[in-house]
Design a protein around this motif. Structure first.
Motif, PDB file in Angstrom:
ATOM      1  N   VAL A  72       0.963  -1.153  -0.027  1.00 26.91           N
ATOM      2  CA  VAL A  72       0.028  -0.004   0.078  1.00 26.91           C
ATOM      3  C   VAL A  72       0.713   1.372  -0.033  1.00 26.91           C
ATOM      4  N   SER A  73       2.095   1.292   0.525  1.00 24.68           N
ATOM      5  CA  SER A  73       2.979   2.332   0.539  1.00 24.68           C
ATOM      6  C   SER A  73       3.306   3.021  -0.815  1.00 24.68           C
ATOM      7  N   ASP A  74       3.287   1.899  -1.568  1.00 25.54           N
ATOM      8  CA  ASP A  74       3.730   2.279  -3.034  1.00 25.54           C
ATOM      9  C   ASP A  74       2.459   3.122  -3.664  1.00 25.54           C
ATOM     10  N   VAL A  75       1.219   2.841  -3.294  1.00 30.74           N
ATOM     11  CA  VAL A  75       0.167   3.615  -3.978  1.00 30.74           C
ATOM     12  C   VAL A  75       0.068   4.958  -3.177  1.00 30.74           C
ATOM     13  N   SER A  76       0.396   4.801  -1.886  1.00 28.50           N
ATOM     14  CA  SER A  76       0.239   5.954  -1.013  1.00 28.50           C
ATOM     15  C   SER A  76       1.201   6.940  -1.711  1.00 28.50           C
ATOM     16  N   ASP A  77       2.590   6.681  -1.731  1.00 28.48           N
ATOM     17  CA  ASP A  77       3.507   7.651  -2.413  1.00 28.48           C
ATOM     18  C   ASP A  77       3.025   8.141  -3.711  1.00 28.48           C
ATOM     19  N   GLU A  78       2.366   7.513  -4.423  1.00 35.51           N
ATOM     20  CA  GLU A  78       1.602   8.156  -5.860  1.00 35.51           C
ATOM     21  C   GLU A  78       0.763   8.961  -5.535  1.00 35.51           C
ATOM     22  N   VAL A  79      -0.225   8.723  -4.649  1.00 33.42           N
ATOM     23  CA  VAL A  79      -1.372   9.275  -4.424  1.00 33.42           C
ATOM     24  C   VAL A  79      -1.328  10.707  -3.543  1.00 33.42           C
ATOM     25  N   LEU A  80      -0.301  10.530  -2.618  1.00 34.98           N
ATOM     26  CA  LEU A  80      -0.238  11.637  -1.398  1.00 34.98           C
ATOM     27  C   LEU A  80      -0.038  12.984  -2.100  1.00 34.98           C
ATOM     28  N   PRO A  81       0.638  13.302  -3.105  1.00 38.38           N
ATOM     29  CA  PRO A  81       0.850  14.586  -3.642  1.00 38.38           C
ATOM     30  C   PRO A  81      -0.261  15.258  -4.097  1.00 38.38           C
ATOM     31  N   SER A  82      -1.504  14.341  -4.488  1.00 41.26           N
ATOM     32  CA  SER A  82      -2.495  15.126  -5.040  1.00 41.26           C
ATOM     33  C   SER A  82      -3.669  15.191  -3.965  1.00 41.26           C
ATOM     34  N   ILE A  83      -3.286  15.153  -2.729  1.00 39.70           N
ATOM     35  CA  ILE A  83      -4.214  15.159  -1.820  1.00 39.70           C
ATOM     36  C   ILE A  83      -3.855  16.358  -0.920  1.00 39.70           C
ATOM     37  N   VAL A  84      -4.977  17.058  -0.578  1.00 39.46           N
ATOM     38  CA  VAL A  84      -4.719  18.397   0.058  1.00 39.46           C
ATOM     39  C   VAL A  84      -5.510  18.604   1.529  1.00 39.46           C
ATOM     40  N   ALA A  85      -5.330  19.319   2.390  1.00 38.67           N
ATOM     41  CA  ALA A  85      -6.002  19.541   3.230  1.00 38.67           C
ATOM     42  C   ALA A  85      -6.723  20.876   3.292  1.00 38.67           C
ATOM     43  N   ILE A  86      -7.881  21.013   3.627  1.00 42.81           N
ATOM     44  CA  ILE A  86      -8.761  22.519   3.487  1.00 42.81           C
ATOM     45  C   ILE A  86      -9.175  23.037   4.847  1.00 42.81           C
ATOM     46  N   ASN A  87      -8.701  24.275   5.012  1.00 42.78           N
ATOM     47  CA  ASN A  87      -9.341  24.741   6.274  1.00 42.78           C
ATOM     48  C   ASN A  87     -10.105  25.868   5.863  1.00 42.78           C
ATOM     49  N   VAL A  88     -11.094  25.992   6.735  1.00 49.59           N
ATOM     50  CA  VAL A  88     -12.175  27.300   6.304  1.00 49.59           C
ATOM     51  C   VAL A  88     -12.474  27.981   7.536  1.00 49.59           C
ATOM     52  N   THR A  89     -12.827  29.282   7.251  1.00 48.49           N
ATOM     53  CA  THR A  89     -13.384  30.022   8.197  1.00 48.49           C
ATOM     54  C   THR A  89     -14.977  30.293   7.968  1.00 48.49           C
ATOM     55  N   ILE A  90     -15.777  30.405   8.823  1.00 49.80           N
ATOM     56  CA  ILE A  90     -17.136  30.575   8.442  1.00 49.80           C
ATOM     57  C   ILE A  90     -17.799  31.545   9.700  1.00 49.80           C
ATOM     58  N   GLU A  91     -18.764  32.377   9.268  1.00 56.19           N
ATOM     59  CA  GLU A  91     -19.536  33.167  10.118  1.00 56.19           C
ATOM     60  C   GLU A  91     -20.567  32.344  10.613  1.00 56.19           C
ATOM     61  N   GLN A  92     -20.734  32.141  11.886  1.00 54.56           N
ATOM     62  CA  GLN A  92     -21.840  31.311  12.529  1.00 54.56           C
ATOM     63  C   GLN A  92     -22.965  32.353  13.256  1.00 54.56           C
ATOM     64  N   GLU A  93     -24.098  32.148  13.220  1.00 59.06           N
ATOM     65  CA  GLU A  93     -24.934  32.969  14.213  1.00 59.06           C
ATOM     66  C   GLU A  93     -25.587  32.144  15.342  1.00 59.06           C
ATOM     67  N   VAL A  94     -25.116  32.621  16.447  1.00 59.47           N
ATOM     68  CA  VAL A  94     -25.291  31.722  17.603  1.00 59.47           C
ATOM     69  C   VAL A  94     -26.541  32.454  18.262  1.00 59.47           C
ATOM     70  N   SER A  95     -27.261  31.788  19.001  1.00 64.52           N
ATOM     71  CA  SER A  95     -28.253  32.355  20.262  1.00 64.52           C
ATOM     72  C   SER A  95     -27.642  32.105  21.539  1.00 64.52           C
ATOM     73  N   ASP A  96     -27.774  32.881  22.305  1.00 60.04           N
ATOM     74  CA  ASP A  96     -27.384  32.591  23.594  1.00 60.04           C
ATOM     75  C   ASP A  96     -28.601  32.425  24.598  1.00 60.04           C
ATOM     76  N   PHE A  97     -28.272  31.803  25.842  1.00 63.37           N
ATOM     77  CA  PHE A  97     -29.471  31.420  26.756  1.00 63.37           C
ATOM     78  C   PHE A  97     -30.560  32.329  26.834  1.00 63.37           C
ATOM     79  N   PHE A  98     -30.316  33.791  26.766  1.00 65.40           N
ATOM     80  CA  PHE A  98     -31.288  34.661  26.941  1.00 65.40           C
ATOM     81  C   PHE A  98     -32.155  35.106  25.570  1.00 65.40           C
TER      82      PHE A  98
END
Length: 189
Positions: A72-98
């Motif tokens: 599997v490591s042979d396949v992993s070495d071939e595939v790994l350069p194509s995979i990315v991590a994606i980080n996002v920032t979002i705006e959330q609407e939050v309601s509090d206890f009141f």
């Protein structure tokens, strides 16, 4: 978990999915090709209440493949350069206890696969739920470099999204470490 660990886990998950899918298709293919060789009848019951049930014997041929010699490591070495991590920032609407509502920033993450490149952009496919409502999208490549990305298009019903990064924004080192994934044709499986 560090970024390399994340990439490895993601690569192994992708490989597992590919192997599982190919196994499923292979079993279906073999099942469709197996044909009855001989039909006999078996008798169930006694005397006049007996029922004759046809039985079918089948033969299967096995095929050997030398392509399973690697691990599997042979396949992993071939595939790994194509995979990315994606980080996002979002705006959330939050309601509090009141019952008061306010907006706050939240963060999320997911993964993607580099599926295309032209003179202007690198194209990455991910899930819609990863980038939905994102105010900022950044991509972490296999060499740990981080770049800002733009959502090109989404399809919420298929949970797919395409994001892009300007090729001119990428360093020479990053361009040398990444590659477009080789995608198969499901009709040819």
């Amino acid at each position: 978990m560090d970024k390399k660990g994340f990439f490895k886990v993601t690569a192994y998950a992708a490989i597992f999915g590919l192997v599982g899918g190919m196994t499923f298709e292979g079993v279906n293919y073999v099942a469709d090709k197996v044909s009855p060789v001989a039909a006999d009848e078996a008798t169930v019951g006694e005397d006049s209440a007996s029922v004759k049930i046809p039985t079918v014997s089948t033969t299967q041929t096995s095929q050997s493949s030398d392509s399973t010699d690697g691990d599997v490591s042979d396949v992993s070495d071939e595939v790994l350069p194509s995979i990315v991590a994606i980080n996002v920032t979002i705006e959330q609407e939050v309601s509090d206890f009141f019952g008061q509502t306010y907006t706050q920033q939240g963060e999320g993450s997911g993964s993607g696969i580099i599926v295309g490149q032209d003179d202007d952009y690198i194209y990455i496919v991910s899930n819609n739920h990863v980038v939905e409502d994102a105010t900022n999208v950044s991509v972490v490549f296999v060499d740990d470099s981080v770049y800002t990305a733009e959502v090109k298009g989404t399809d919420s019903s298929a949970d797919l999204a395409v994001i892009q990064i300007k090729t001119s924004d990428l360093s020479e080192e990053t361009l040398n470490n990444i590659k477009v994934a080789t995608l198969g044709d499901s009709d040819e499986v």
